[in-house]
Design a protein around this motif. Structure first.
Motif, short mmCIF file in Angstrom:
data_model
loop_
_atom_site.label_atom_id
_atom_site.label_comp_id
_atom_site.label_asym_id
_atom_site.label_seq_id
_atom_site.Cartn_x
_atom_site.Cartn_y
_atom_site.Cartn_z
N ALA A 1 0.84 -1.20 0.00
CA ALA A 1 0.00 0.00 0.00
C ALA A 1 0.87 1.24 0.00
N GLY A 2 2.17 1.08 0.25
CA GLY A 2 3.07 2.20 0.19
C GLY A 2 3.34 2.85 1.53
N TYR A 3 2.91 2.25 2.60
CA TYR A 3 3.11 2.84 3.92
C TYR A 3 4.10 2.01 4.71
N PRO A 4 4.93 2.67 5.49
CA PRO A 4 5.81 1.89 6.36
C PRO A 4 4.95 1.04 7.30
N ALA A 5 5.27 -0.22 7.40
CA ALA A 5 4.50 -1.12 8.25
C ALA A 5 4.80 -0.86 9.73
N ASP A 6 5.84 -0.09 10.02
CA ASP A 6 6.20 0.13 11.42
C ASP A 6 6.08 1.59 11.83
N SER A 7 5.24 2.37 11.16
CA SER A 7 5.03 3.76 11.56
C SER A 7 3.55 4.10 11.47
N GLY A 8 3.18 5.21 12.07
CA GLY A 8 1.80 5.64 12.05
C GLY A 8 1.04 5.08 13.23
N PRO B 1 -4.07 11.01 6.83
CA PRO B 1 -4.02 10.88 5.37
C PRO B 1 -3.77 9.45 4.91
N ALA B 2 -3.01 8.70 5.67
CA ALA B 2 -2.73 7.32 5.28
C ALA B 2 -4.00 6.48 5.27
N ASP C 1 1.37 17.86 0.11
CA ASP C 1 1.08 16.70 0.94
C ASP C 1 2.12 15.63 0.58
N PRO C 2 2.75 15.01 1.58
CA PRO C 2 3.76 13.99 1.26
C PRO C 2 3.24 12.86 0.39
N ALA C 3 1.94 12.60 0.46
CA ALA C 3 1.35 11.51 -0.33
C ALA C 3 0.64 12.04 -1.58
N TYR C 4 0.95 13.27 -1.99
CA TYR C 4 0.28 13.89 -3.14
C TYR C 4 0.38 13.01 -4.39
N ALA C 5 1.57 12.56 -4.73
CA ALA C 5 1.74 11.74 -5.93
C ALA C 5 0.99 10.41 -5.79
N ASP C 6 1.02 9.82 -4.60
CA ASP C 6 0.28 8.57 -4.38
C ASP C 6 -1.21 8.78 -4.63
N ARG C 7 -1.72 9.89 -4.14
CA ARG C 7 -3.15 10.17 -4.28
C ARG C 7 -3.50 10.40 -5.76
N LEU D 1 0.39 15.39 -14.69
CA LEU D 1 1.06 15.94 -13.49
C LEU D 1 2.14 14.98 -12.99
N LEU D 2 1.79 13.70 -12.95
CA LEU D 2 2.76 12.70 -12.47
C LEU D 2 3.94 12.55 -13.42
N ALA D 3 3.68 12.62 -14.71
CA ALA D 3 4.75 12.48 -15.70
C ALA D 3 5.73 13.64 -15.65
N ALA D 4 5.25 14.78 -15.18
CA ALA D 4 6.08 15.98 -15.13
C ALA D 4 6.91 16.09 -13.86
N ARG D 5 6.61 15.27 -12.87
CA ARG D 5 7.34 15.39 -11.59
C ARG D 5 8.18 14.16 -11.32
N PRO D 6 9.44 14.37 -10.97
CA PRO D 6 10.29 13.22 -10.63
C PRO D 6 9.68 12.44 -9.47
N GLY D 7 9.76 11.16 -9.56
CA GLY D 7 9.24 10.32 -8.48
C GLY D 7 8.91 8.93 -8.97
N PRO D 8 8.35 8.12 -8.10
CA PRO D 8 8.13 6.72 -8.43
C PRO D 8 7.08 6.46 -9.50
#
Length: 134
Positions: free
Chosen positions: A7-14, A48-49, A80-86, A109-116
């Motif tokens: 899901a993209g979230y650290p399993a040991d945080s939050g 947000p998660a 938002d740190p999860a903006y690209a995920d959203r 938008l996603l194609a224009a921004r570096p990231g996963p």
């Protein structure tokens, strides 16, 4: 080093509830993960998660319209740190609903921004029919 769930979230945080929901998602227990994330949201959580995980659960359960409905109530905000995920989740939901014209601006938008998601968004844009003039 933290383990990340599919899901993209650290399993040991939050918060503990969202961590357990993320572990359920990772294990393929999408219905259980959705129940936990939805409960957090119904209790008034602004985590947000929880929103993103619930939307991803809807996609995994082949319910893209529900994912979009949920995301509409919690819009993506630049910065938002999860903006690209959203954006990715929304684009995927539109594509599954066969609404490429609504996925296109999100993918741009996603194609224009570096990231996963950049490379995948570019590939999908190449596959989409050309947008029509308005």
């Amino acid at each position: 080093m933290s383990r990340h769930t599919r899901a993209g979230y650290p399993a040991d945080s939050g918060p503990p509830d969202i961590r357990q929901a993320a572990l359920d998602f990772q294990a393929g227990r999408y219905g259980e993960a959705l129940e936990k994330a939805s409960l957090l949201l119904h209790q008034g959580s602004r985590e947000p998660a929880a929103v993103l995980l619930a939307a991803r659960c809807h996609l995994a359960l082949d319910r893209p319209a529900e994912a979009l409905s949920l995301m509409a109530g919690h819009p993506a905000v630049p910065g938002d740190p999860a903006y690209a995920d959203r954006l990715w989740v929304e684009a995927e939901a539109y594509l599954r609903l066969r609404r490429p014209q609504e996925a296109r601006p999100l993918l741009e938008l996603l194609a224009a921004r570096p990231g996963p998601y950049q490379a995948s968004a570019r590939r999908l844009l190449d596959l989409l029919p050309a947008s029509s003039s308005r």
